[in-house]
Design a protein around this motif. Structure first.
Motif, PDB file in Angstrom:
ATOM      1  N   CYS A   1      32.439  36.806  35.001  1.00 56.55           N
ATOM      2  CA  CYS A   1      31.047  36.370  35.146  1.00 56.55           C
ATOM      3  C   CYS A   1      30.158  37.501  34.649  1.00 56.55           C
ATOM      4  CB  CYS A   1      30.802  36.080  36.619  1.00 56.55           C
ATOM      5  SG  CYS A   1      29.082  35.869  37.085  1.00 56.55           S
TER       6      CYS A   1
ATOM      7  N   SER B   1      27.888  38.828  36.153  1.00 60.14           N
ATOM      8  CA  SER B   1      27.656  39.797  37.225  1.00 60.14           C
ATOM      9  C   SER B   1      28.799  40.811  37.310  1.00 60.14           C
ATOM     10  CB  SER B   1      27.451  39.089  38.566  1.00 60.14           C
ATOM     11  OG  SER B   1      28.647  38.498  38.994  1.00 60.14           O
TER      12      SER B   1
ATOM     13  N   HIS C   1      35.387  36.771  40.936  1.00 59.32           N
ATOM     14  CA  HIS C   1      35.141  35.760  41.971  1.00 59.32           C
ATOM     15  C   HIS C   1      35.246  34.327  41.456  1.00 59.32           C
ATOM     16  CE1 HIS C   1      31.294  36.784  40.065  1.00 59.32           C
ATOM     17  NE2 HIS C   1      31.057  35.486  40.155  1.00 59.32           N
ATOM     18  N   GLU C   2      35.639  34.143  40.187  1.00 61.55           N
ATOM     19  CA  GLU C   2      35.801  32.773  39.666  1.00 61.55           C
ATOM     20  C   GLU C   2      37.295  32.527  39.551  1.00 61.55           C
ATOM     21  OE1 GLU C   2      33.852  32.540  35.841  1.00 61.55           O
ATOM     22  OE2 GLU C   2      31.900  33.079  36.664  1.00 61.55           O
TER      23      GLU C   2
ATOM     24  N   GLU D   1      33.874  27.471  40.152  1.00 62.84           N
ATOM     25  CA  GLU D   1      32.818  28.343  40.706  1.00 62.84           C
ATOM     26  C   GLU D   1      31.520  28.240  39.896  1.00 62.84           C
ATOM     27  OE1 GLU D   1      30.453  31.837  41.861  1.00 62.84           O
ATOM     28  OE2 GLU D   1      31.155  31.340  39.869  1.00 62.84           O
TER      29      GLU D   1
END
Ligand code: NAD
Ligand code: ZN
Length: 354
Positions: free
Chosen positions: A41, A43, A66-67, A152
Motif C-alpha cells: 500500500c 502507506s 496489511h493487505e 482490503e
C-alpha cells in the motif's frame, strides 16, 4: 514445523530489512496464518521512506504490510469457526474495547483499534502471522489469495461508496485512478452507478480505468484550473455528477470535486493530503453539497468477498507485479517508482493458489 519466518522489517526511516523473526503462537482467540499474498500500500512505502505517517512514528522495528491473505495453520484453543487449511483474508483493524463506536457498528472510529502494520504493531509481510480469528474471513475456493489480499483496498472503495450513498442511476466522479480510485470505480459500477468519470494525471492509469469499465476519462494536468475541470466533467457527463469520491488527497483535486458535484450531492474524501487544505467551502455550503470523510472501512469483508466470488467485481487486473518475499526490497522500489498499479509480495514458498 517450519522455522522460517522471513519478514520485511522497518527499523527506521529508509531502513527496511529482510530478517528472521520467531514464529508466533496464537492466543486462544487467534489463528496463525501462513501468509500467501500481501499487497503493498502507499502507506507502507510512506512508512519506509519517512519512518512513520503523521504522528505515528516507528520507534522500534516493525513488520510492514496489511493487505493480506493466507492459509490458517494453527488455531487458538477458543477458535471454533476456522480450522487449519482454511484460506482466509485478514481484516487488519481489530477493536480492542467494546466502546460506543463498536456497539454502534462503526468500529473503524474506535480510538482503541489494533491495526496490523501500523506502528507499533507488526504487519503481515512475513511467512507466519497471528491475528484475531474473528477478523479472518474464509475465502471461497474460486477466490485466489491475490484477490483475498485485495479485499482490503476493495473495502476502502466499498466504504467510500456506502458513505456516498451510491445507488442505481447515479453519475459519479472519481478523482484519482490509483488502486483506491480504480477499486472505487469497480464498486460504484457494481452498486449501480450509470456513469463513472475518473480523473488522473497519468495516461497509463486512465488506460487501466478504461479497461476496468470507466465511462469517461478526465486527463488532468497539474496547471489545470479546478473550476474549468468541473465544467469539463459536466460537459462529458451531460450534467453534473451526483457524487464525487476524491482519491488523491491533492488540494486542487479536492477543489475540483467540490465544484463538480451537483447541488444537493455528496463529496466523499478518501485521499489523505495535507493537514490544512484550502477548499471552496462556501460553494459547498450554498449548494448544500455534503462533504464526508472516510476512515478505512467497517463491516466490509463479507460483502467484498462475495462481490469478488460472484464476479460482480473483477479485481485481478489491478495486480501488475508479483515478487517473492525474498525480493521484497525490489517490490517496495517498484511501488515507490509508481510502476503498474498493485504490487504483491508472495510470502508462501509453496504456491498454493487454487
Ligand atoms: P496512489 O498514489 O496509487 O493513487 C493516487 C492517484 O492520484 C495517482 O494515480 C495520481 O496520478 C493521481 N493524482 C494525483 N494528483 C492528482 C490530481 N490533481 N488530479 C487527478 N489525479 C491525481 O494512491 P492510492 O493507493 O490509490 O490511494 C489514494 C489516496 O487514498 C491516498 O491519499 C491514500 O493515502 C488514501 N487512502 C485513504 C484511506 C482512508 O481510509 N481514508 C485508505 C486508503 C488510502
Ligand atoms: Zn493500505
Amino acid at each position: 514445523m517450519d522455522s522460517d519466518n522471513l519478514a520485511a522489517v522497518l527499523h527506521s526511516k529508509g531502513d527496511l530489512r529482510l530478517e528472521q523473526r520467531p514464529i508466533p503462537e496464537p492466543a486462544p482467540d487467534e489463528v496463525l496464518v501462513r501468509m500467501h499474498s500481501v499487497g503493498i500500500c502507499g502507506s507502507d512505502v510512506h512508512y519506509w521512506l519517512n519512518g512513520g505517517i503523521g504522528d505515528t512514528v516507528v520507534k522500534k522495528p516493525m513488520v510492514l504490510g496489511h493487505e493480506s491473505a493466507g492459509c490458517v495453520v494453527k488455531v487458538g484453543s477458543g477458535v471454533t469457526h476456522l480450522k487449519p487449511g482454511d484460506r482466509v483474508a485478514v481484516e487488519p483493524g481489530v477493536p480492542q474495547v467494546m466502546d460506543d463506536f463498536v456497539k454502534s457498528g462503526r468500529y473503524n472510529l474506535s480510538p482503541n483499534l489494533f491495526i496490523c502494520g501500523k506502528a507499533p504493531n507488526d504487519g503481515s509481510i512475513c511467512r507466519y502471522y497471528t491475528h484475531k480469528a474473528s477478523f479472518c474471513y474464509r475465502l471461497p475456493d474460486n477466490v485466489s489469495f491475490e484477490e483475498g489480499a485485495l479485499i482490503e483496498p476493495l473495502s476502502v472503495g466499498i466504504h467510500a461508496c456506502r458513505r456516498a450513498g451510491v445507488t442505481v442511476g447515479n453519475s459519479v466522479l472519481i478523482c484519482g485512478a490509483g488502486s483506491i480510485g480504480l477499486l472505487t470505480l469497480l464498486v460504484a459500477k457494481a452498486m449501480g452507478a450509470s456513469q463513472v468519470i475518473i480523473s488522473d494525471l497519468s495516461a497509463d492509469r486512465l488506460t487501466k480505468a478504461k479497461e476496468l469499465g470507466a465511462d469517461c476519462l478526465l486527463a488532468v494536468k497539474r496547471e489545470d484550473v479546478p473550476e474549468e475541470l468541473a465544467r469539463r466533467v459536466e460537459g462529458m457527463l451531460g450534467g453534473m455528477p451526483h457524487i464525487s469520491i476524491e482519491c488523491t488527497g491533492a488540494e486542487s483535486s479536492i477543489q475540483t470535486a467540490i465544484y463538480a458535484t451537483l447541488s444537493g450531492g455528496v463529496v466523499v474524501l478518501v485521499g489523505l493530503g495535507a493537514k490544512m487544505t484550502t477548499v471552496p467551502l462556501l460553494n459547498a455550503v450554498v449548494r448544500e453539497v455534503d462533504i464526508r470523510g472516510v476512515s478505512r472501512y467497517c463491516n466490509t469483508w463479507p460483502l467484498a468477498i462475495s462481490m469478488v466470488a460472484s464476479k460482480q467485481v473483477n479485481v485481478k487486473p489491478l495486480v501488475t507485479h508479483i515478487y517473492p518475499l525474498e525480493e521484497a526490497m525490489q517490490a517496495f522500489e517498484t511501488t515507490r517508482q509508481g510502476h503498474g498499479v498493485k504490487v504483491m509480495i508472495k510470502c508462501d514458498k509453496s504456491d498454493q493458489n487454487p
